[in-house]
Design a protein around this motif. Structure first.
Motif, short mmCIF file in Angstrom:
data_model
loop_
_atom_site.label_atom_id
_atom_site.label_comp_id
_atom_site.label_asym_id
_atom_site.label_seq_id
_atom_site.Cartn_x
_atom_site.Cartn_y
_atom_site.Cartn_z
N PRO A 1 -2.23 8.30 -10.10
CA PRO A 1 -2.22 7.96 -11.56
C PRO A 1 -0.91 7.76 -12.14
N GLY A 2 -0.81 6.80 -12.99
CA GLY A 2 0.47 6.73 -13.51
C GLY A 2 0.41 5.71 -14.56
N THR A 3 1.63 5.45 -15.09
CA THR A 3 1.68 4.43 -16.06
C THR A 3 2.75 3.49 -15.77
N HIS A 4 2.42 2.20 -15.89
CA HIS A 4 3.37 1.15 -15.41
C HIS A 4 3.53 -0.04 -16.41
N ILE A 5 4.37 -0.18 -17.19
CA ILE A 5 4.78 -1.62 -18.07
C ILE A 5 6.13 -1.91 -17.44
N LYS A 6 5.70 -3.22 -16.78
CA LYS A 6 6.84 -3.90 -15.98
C LYS A 6 8.22 -4.06 -16.51
N GLY A 7 9.27 -3.52 -16.07
CA GLY A 7 10.31 -3.53 -16.40
C GLY A 7 10.86 -2.64 -17.75
N LEU A 8 9.75 -2.11 -18.16
CA LEU A 8 10.22 -1.24 -19.25
C LEU A 8 9.93 0.43 -19.04
N PHE A 9 8.93 0.47 -18.47
CA PHE A 9 8.57 2.15 -18.12
C PHE A 9 7.54 2.36 -17.18
N ALA A 10 7.90 3.24 -16.09
CA ALA A 10 7.00 3.64 -14.99
C ALA A 10 7.02 4.99 -14.70
N ALA A 11 5.81 5.78 -14.69
CA ALA A 11 5.84 7.28 -14.78
C ALA A 11 4.61 7.57 -14.03
N GLY A 12 4.74 8.63 -12.84
CA GLY A 12 3.53 9.19 -12.31
C GLY A 12 3.62 9.04 -10.84
N THR A 13 2.51 8.98 -10.21
CA THR A 13 2.53 9.16 -8.66
C THR A 13 2.41 7.63 -8.28
N TRP A 14 3.30 7.09 -7.43
CA TRP A 14 3.10 5.94 -6.70
C TRP A 14 2.53 6.07 -5.31
N GLU A 15 1.74 5.53 -4.97
CA GLU A 15 0.99 5.81 -3.68
C GLU A 15 1.11 4.33 -2.72
N THR A 16 1.37 4.58 -1.45
CA THR A 16 1.35 3.56 -0.30
C THR A 16 0.37 3.95 0.62
N ALA A 17 0.10 3.32 1.70
CA ALA A 17 -0.70 3.39 2.57
C ALA A 17 -0.35 4.96 3.47
N THR A 18 0.90 5.12 3.39
CA THR A 18 1.32 6.17 4.16
C THR A 18 2.37 7.21 3.31
N SER A 19 2.50 7.11 2.00
CA SER A 19 3.35 8.08 1.22
C SER A 19 2.88 7.98 -0.03
N ARG A 20 3.58 9.25 -0.74
CA ARG A 20 3.73 9.22 -2.35
C ARG A 20 4.95 9.44 -2.94
N ASP A 21 5.08 8.73 -3.81
CA ASP A 21 6.37 9.01 -4.68
C ASP A 21 6.19 9.33 -6.16
N PHE A 22 7.02 10.24 -6.50
CA PHE A 22 6.91 10.43 -8.05
C PHE A 22 8.14 9.58 -8.73
N VAL A 23 7.50 8.84 -9.73
CA VAL A 23 8.38 7.93 -10.46
C VAL A 23 8.58 8.41 -12.09
N LEU A 24 9.71 8.24 -12.71
CA LEU A 24 9.95 8.13 -13.90
C LEU A 24 11.26 7.49 -14.27
N VAL A 25 11.08 6.24 -14.72
CA VAL A 25 12.22 5.30 -14.77
C VAL A 25 12.00 4.64 -16.04
N ARG A 26 12.99 4.34 -16.84
CA ARG A 26 12.81 3.49 -18.29
C ARG A 26 13.73 2.33 -18.14
N ARG A 27 13.43 1.28 -18.46
CA ARG A 27 14.35 0.06 -18.79
C ARG A 27 15.40 -0.11 -17.68
N ARG A 28 16.52 -0.38 -17.92
CA ARG A 28 17.59 -0.54 -17.11
C ARG A 28 18.60 0.48 -17.11
N ARG A 29 18.00 1.88 -17.03
CA ARG A 29 18.97 2.84 -16.73
C ARG A 29 19.14 3.35 -15.60
#
Length: 155
Positions: free
Chosen positions: A55-83
Motif C-alpha cells: 500500500p502507498g500513496t502516489h501523486i505523480k511527480g509530487l509525492f510518493a510514500a509507502g511500500t512499492w512492490e515488484t514481482a521480486t522485491s519490496r521498497d519503502f519510498v518517501l519522496v517529495r517533488r524535486r528534492r
C-alpha cells in the motif's frame, strides 16, 4: 522530509503523522545497520521508483510514500517533488531498498562510517561532530580535470 536517527545497532527513519498516514505505516521505520549494503545519493529520486504502490500513496511527480512492490522485491519510498534523496540498499531485511527524500543523505553516508553511541542520534549531529575521513580529490567535479590550462597567444 524524514529525520534519520542512528545508533550502534540500527537506523531509524522518523516519520511525521502525515507521512505515516500516506505511507500506510503505523510507526517509525527501523533497519538494522548490518542489513545496509550500499548508500547512494540522488538528485532525481523519481527515476529510482520501481513497481507499484502497495500500500502507498502516489501523486505523480509530487509525492510518493509507502511500500512499492515488484514481482521480486519490496521498497519503502518517501519522496517529495524535486528534492534530493538517498537510496539505501538492504540485504536480509523486509525491504530490498529504502528511497528517502532528505537533504541529509551525505550526513547519513558519513555517519554510517563512524562509531556512534548507543543512544539514537540525528545523523546531521553525528556527521558534524565526528572525524570523517576525507580523501583529497576523490573524483569530485572539476572544470579543468585532465585538461591543459589555456594559454593566450599574441595576435
Amino acid at each position: 522530509m524524514v529525520t534519520l536517527l542512528l545508533d550502534t545497532s540500527q537506523l531509524e527513519v522518523v516519520l511525521s503523522p502525515l507521512e505515516q498516514a500516506a505511507a500506510f505505516y503505523r510507526d517509525n521505520l527501523r533497519v538494522d545497520r548490518d542489513h545496509i549494503t550500499k548508500v547512494q545519493l540522488t538528485e532525481e529520486p523519481w527515476t529510482w521508483l520501481r513497481g507499484v504502490a502497495s500500500p502507498g500513496t502516489h501523486i505523480k511527480g509530487l509525492f510518493a510514500a509507502g511500500t512499492w512492490e515488484t514481482a521480486t522485491s519490496r521498497d519503502f519510498v518517501l519522496v517529495r517533488r524535486r528534492r534530493p534523496a538517498v537510496v539505501i540498499d538492504l540485504e536480509g531485511s523486509d525491504y530490498a531498498r529504502l528511497l528517502l527524500g532528505t537533504r541529509h543523505g551525505l550526513a547519513l553516508a558519513q555517519a554510517l562510517r563512524l562509531d556512534v553511541s548507543a543512544e539514537p542520534t540525528d545523523v546531521t549531529e553525528i556527521a558534524a561532530t565526528g572525524a570523517i575521513p576525507v580523501t583529497p580529490d576523490a573524483g569530485g567535479p572539476s572544470r579543468n580535470r585532465g585538461k591543459a590550462k589555456p594559454t593566450l597567444k599574441p595576435a
